[in-house]
Design a protein around this motif. Structure first.
Motif, short mmCIF file in Angstrom:
data_model
loop_
_atom_site.label_atom_id
_atom_site.label_comp_id
_atom_site.label_asym_id
_atom_site.label_seq_id
_atom_site.Cartn_x
_atom_site.Cartn_y
_atom_site.Cartn_z
N ALA A 155 0.67 -1.40 0.12
CA ALA A 155 0.04 -0.15 -0.01
C ALA A 155 0.76 1.36 -0.03
O ALA A 155 0.59 2.31 -0.72
N PHE A 156 1.90 1.20 0.87
CA PHE A 156 2.86 2.52 0.76
C PHE A 156 3.72 2.58 -0.35
O PHE A 156 4.05 3.69 -0.90
N ASP A 157 4.11 1.46 -1.03
CA ASP A 157 4.73 1.38 -2.26
C ASP A 157 3.94 2.07 -3.35
O ASP A 157 4.74 2.70 -4.08
N ARG A 158 2.73 2.06 -3.44
CA ARG A 158 1.87 2.62 -4.59
C ARG A 158 1.64 3.83 -4.11
O ARG A 158 0.95 4.68 -5.29
N SER A 159 1.82 4.48 -3.21
CA SER A 159 1.83 6.03 -2.86
C SER A 159 3.04 6.84 -3.68
O SER A 159 4.13 6.70 -3.16
N THR A 207 -5.32 1.03 2.61
CA THR A 207 -5.42 1.25 1.31
C THR A 207 -4.40 2.69 1.07
O THR A 207 -4.27 3.48 1.63
N THR A 208 -3.88 2.66 -0.40
CA THR A 208 -3.21 3.65 -0.84
C THR A 208 -3.86 5.10 -0.59
O THR A 208 -3.31 6.14 -0.36
N GLU A 209 -5.01 4.87 -0.87
CA GLU A 209 -6.11 6.13 -1.11
C GLU A 209 -6.11 6.58 0.49
O GLU A 209 -6.19 7.89 0.52
N ASP A 239 -2.62 8.43 1.13
CA ASP A 239 -2.67 9.58 0.54
C ASP A 239 -3.37 10.58 1.17
O ASP A 239 -3.22 11.80 1.12
#
Length: 242
Positions: free
Chosen positions: A40-44, A114-116, A119
């Motif tokens: 999840a953090f990797d996708r931010s 979640t990444t959302e 963010d």
């Protein structure tokens, strides 16, 4: 450069979980539990580095099972876990590379973040310079009771209460000062925010998904697995393994 470094705390012994090897590497919906949080953090695009805090003797195992098999884009480094969660968090904060203004501290045992949500919490913090931090969580929906033993003493208004979760995101400088003060005064907090709060810092609650569950005991795996599989069935992509 992305302004946030994530610190994923994976230093627990797994005593309550009942697994001598801990819970962080238990397979959940096709990948190790802690790797869902890392993902999840990797996708931010707001996160530029990830620090994994774990026992020194388990570092190679965690890298082999939870990091190397997956296609992460964000640089990942390690810090050694301490005797308590607060010690582990402090180690992670001090391992944040130079240049990052904020640190997002997250329990490796909360795989549903979640990444959302990450963010959004970062945006709230960065959008208000009067804040020292934000805490993801949910307003209490159950009626709360204050009890003495088994006897109810009071029913407080639940609108005053939130259930705190992670990530909890702070200025790196404020978090380092808070840890230094806690050591000097022998203070042990129940979460990272409590260290900032006692210094007079301003911390805001930010709603995160209600299903941001923490795996503490084995029976927690059933709903967590069901939610992850449901997300995949609804169209989220499957984990990519190298």
């Amino acid at each position: 450069m992305a302004p946030v470094c994530a610190v994923v705390v994976a230093g627990g012994s797994g005593q309550r979980f009942g697994n001598p090897g801990g819970k962080q590497l238990v397979n959940v919906a096709g990948r190790p539990l802690m790797s869902w949080s890392i993902r999840a953090f990797d996708r931010s695009d707001k996160v530029g580095h990830i620090v994994v805090v774990c026992p020194a003797e388990r570092r190679a195992e965690m890298r082999r099972l939870a990091i190397d098999p997956f296609d992460y884009d964000t640089p990942i480094s390690f810090a050694d876990a301490g005797d308590t969660r607060q010690d582990s968090t402090r180690a992670g904060v001090h391992a944040v590379p130079a240049g990052f203004e904020y640190v997002a501290i997250h329990d490796g045992a909360r795989p549903l973040i979640t990444t959302e949500a990450i963010d959004h919490a970062i945006d709230v913090l960065m959008g208000d310079r009067s804040l020292d931090g934000v805490v993801c969580g949910q307003p209490a929906i159950d009626t709360l009771k204050i009890v003495d033993g088994d006897n109810i003493v009071e029913t407080p208004p639940r609108e005053l209460y939130w259930a705190a979760q992670t990530p909890q995101i702070f200025s790196v400088d404020a978090m380092k000062r808070a840890h230094a003060a806690a050591i000097a005064e022998g203070f042990i907090g129940t979460d990272d925010s409590s260290l900032i709060e006692r210094m007079g810092g301003r911390v805001r609650c930010v709603q995160s998904p209600r299903d941001n569950l923490k795996v503490t005991v084995p029976e927690d795996l059933r709903p967590v697995t069901a939610i992850l599989l449901g997300r995949m069935a609804e169209g989220e992509d499957l984990p990519h393994v190298q």
